[in-house]
Design an enzyme around this catalytic site. Structure first.
Site, PDB file in Angstrom:
ATOM      1  N   TRP A 128       0.857  -1.192   0.000  1.00  0.00           N
ATOM      2  CA  TRP A 128       0.000   0.000   0.000  1.00  0.00           C
ATOM      3  C   TRP A 128       0.892   1.242   0.000  1.00  0.00           C
ATOM      4  O   TRP A 128       1.880   1.295   0.743  1.00  0.00           O
ATOM      5  CB  TRP A 128      -0.892  -0.022   1.245  1.00  0.00           C
ATOM      6  N   ASP A 208      -1.382  -5.845   8.746  1.00  0.00           N
ATOM      7  CA  ASP A 208      -2.264  -4.740   8.376  1.00  0.00           C
ATOM      8  C   ASP A 208      -3.513  -5.331   7.734  1.00  0.00           C
ATOM      9  O   ASP A 208      -3.482  -5.771   6.585  1.00  0.00           O
ATOM     10  CB  ASP A 208      -1.548  -3.792   7.401  1.00  0.00           C
ATOM     11  N   LYS A 243     -13.747  -0.277   5.151  1.00  0.00           N
ATOM     12  CA  LYS A 243     -14.282  -0.972   3.978  1.00  0.00           C
ATOM     13  C   LYS A 243     -15.411  -1.932   4.382  1.00  0.00           C
ATOM     14  O   LYS A 243     -16.462  -1.940   3.758  1.00  0.00           O
ATOM     15  CB  LYS A 243     -13.193  -1.794   3.277  1.00  0.00           C
TER      16      LYS A 243
HETATM   17  C1  LIG Z   1      -3.549  -2.063   3.120  1.00  0.00           C
HETATM   18  C2  LIG Z   1      -4.233  -0.885   3.705  1.00  0.00           C
HETATM   19  N1  LIG Z   1      -3.962  -0.535   4.953  1.00  0.00           N
HETATM   20  C3  LIG Z   1      -4.556   0.519   5.538  1.00  0.00           C
HETATM   21  C4  LIG Z   1      -5.478   1.273   4.860  1.00  0.00           C
HETATM   22  C5  LIG Z   1      -6.092   2.470   5.537  1.00  0.00           C
HETATM   23  O1  LIG Z   1      -7.316   2.224   6.073  1.00  0.00           O
HETATM   24  P1  LIG Z   1      -8.192   3.423   6.691  1.00  0.00           P
HETATM   25  O2  LIG Z   1      -8.877   4.065   5.560  1.00  0.00           O
HETATM   26  O3  LIG Z   1      -9.092   2.748   7.656  1.00  0.00           O
HETATM   27  O4  LIG Z   1      -7.239   4.352   7.369  1.00  0.00           O
HETATM   28  C6  LIG Z   1      -5.792   0.953   3.547  1.00  0.00           C
HETATM   29  C7  LIG Z   1      -6.755   1.781   2.808  1.00  0.00           C
HETATM   30  O5  LIG Z   1      -6.844   1.825   1.627  1.00  0.00           O
HETATM   31  C8  LIG Z   1      -5.161  -0.156   2.954  1.00  0.00           C
HETATM   32  O6  LIG Z   1      -5.424  -0.526   1.711  1.00  0.00           O
END
Ligand SMILES: Cc1ncc(COP(=O)(O)O)c(C=O)c1O
Length: 396
Positions: A128, A208, A243
């Site tokens: 990410w 994560d 999500k």
């Molecule tokens: C792998 C990953 N980790 C963390 C996040 C962040 O999540 P949040 O929107 O709850 O901060 C995302 C969001 O796209 C993600 O794809």
């Protein structure tokens, strides 16, 4: 004053989203940002969440939450992540409420950096886009392990070889399900081998989990985390409810720290110190909604069914895209579309093809070639297929 600041470099995903919004064409398709859209192309309001919102009495004053978050929320999400009951988990898992999964990663990174003068983390390549920045900002030295083979599979040999050369204590970032951006996940057998190597080298896993429930289901998707806990290995977990509850703007997440013999009060205390100096306490509304859903038997079951619906829709899109593209490109190996899981598919599109998709067809894809499957529906799938074929898309 403030004259020597560096130029702002736009986040590639958020920048693309802005460009999509500014595009005046009516036939445009957003396959960039990781937001789940339903068959009508809308971000859903889940019925379970709507019912929870109705139950929350909006006339109560909204005072500050505790620094570590709502107790009911913390217990409920800890059970969702680790399985089992609070009574069994509370001795070895500390969970705090955070501002989304991003907040969990950042608080976790700061906590780890406070315990180590030279913190190091090894993360997948690719991963990410925000991971590297979050950990670097907390003082980490970042390295990478290879993630996919040229034929689009998980690179277990590359990952193991890298893990075996890491110094003890290195943090290893892992996506337990729906790897972002590739959609490629290790098998259970591969997870077992990764955890063996992590234990042998005394590395520290940081999971994560932003997409629990989007790959195989809530329990299966948490398998790697729970296996790590079953083996009594220490780990950290950043979990996000953006999500799977469709609550992106509410900023609902959690950080959990698991270790046998954990000094719970001390760990919690240090996490509270970091939160207090960062933003004092987390936002209330989203966590109240999630806690209300998870703690009520009926709403909980309803939410699970809605989540299953989202997961099955994405599987259906994958199957339809596969069938339509196979008709146009009969000699291409398109099996990656149905093998990869969750919201994303790694397409192997070139930079020139991505540019042409956007300028000529109004189809927005991020520069890595990651396609957000959840942005496709019955009314735009033909357009997406035509556009892919017209740009000369040739899968690996
Ligand atoms: C792998 C990953 N980790 C963390 C996040 C962040 O999540 P949040 O929107 O709850 O901060 C995302 C969001 O796209 C993600 O794809």
């Amino acid at each position: 004053m403030f004259k020597n600041l560096p130029d702002y470099v736009e986040d590639p995903i958020l920048g693309l989203f802005d460009a999509y919004r500014a595009d005046v064409r009516t036939r445009k398709v957003n396959l960039g940002i990781g937001i789940y859209c339903d068959e009508d192309g809308r971000v859903p309001v889940l019925a379970s969440v709507r019912a929870a919102r109705e139950r929350i009495d909006g006339t109560e004053p909204c005072i500050y939450l505790p620094t570590e978050g709502l107790p009911g929320y913390r217990n409920a999400v800890r059970e969702l992540v680790f399985g089992g009951a609070t009574t069994d988990l509370q001795e070895r898992v500390v969970t705090i409420q955070t501002a989304g999964g991003t907040g969990a990663l950042r608080i976790g990174a700061e906590f780890l950096a406070s315990t180590n003068t030279k913190p190091q983390i090894c993360m997948p390549d690719p991963t990410w886009v925000n991971h590297q920045a979050i950990f670097q900002a907390a003082g980490f030295e970042v390295s990478h392990y290879p993630y996919c083979t040229p034929d689009g599979r998980f690179d277990i040999d590359g990952a193991l070889a890298t893990f075996k050369a890491l110094p003890a204590g290195t943090v290893v970032l892992l996506h337990p399900c729906c790897h972002n951006p590739t959609g490629i996940d290790p098998s259970r057998e591969e997870w077992g081998r990764l955890l063996d190597a992590i234990a042998q080298r005394a590395l520290l896993p940081f999971f994560d989990m932003a997409y629990q429930g989007f790959a195989e289901g809530l329990d299966d998707d948490a398998w790697a985390v729970r296996e790590c806990a079953r083996r009594e290995m220490p780990c950290l977990v950043a979990s996000s409810y953006s999500k799977n509850f469709s609550l992106y703007g509410e900023r609902v997440g959690a950080l959990s720290i698991h270790a046998p013999g954990l000094e719970v009060a001390k760990v919690l205390g240090q996490l509270k110190v970091i939160v207090r100096r960062s933003y004092s306490c987390p936002p209330a509304q989203g966590a109240m909604l999630v806690a209300t859903v998870l703690q009520d038997v009926q709403l909980h079951a309803q939410w699970r069914a809605e989540l299953d619906g989202m997961r099955l829709r994405m599987l259906g899109v994958r199957a339809s895209l596969h069938a339509l593209l196979t008709r146009e490109l009969p000699d291409a190996d398109l099996s990656f579309l149905t093998r990869q899981r969750g919201m994303f598919s790694y397409s192997g599109l070139s930079g020139a093809q991505i540019e042409r998709l956007r300028s000529r067809h109004g189809v927005y894809v991020v520069s890595s070639g990651r396609i957000c499957i959840a942005g496709i529906n019955a009314s735009n799938i033909a357009q997406v297929c035509e556009a892919l074929v017209e740009t000369g898309f040739k899968p690996r």
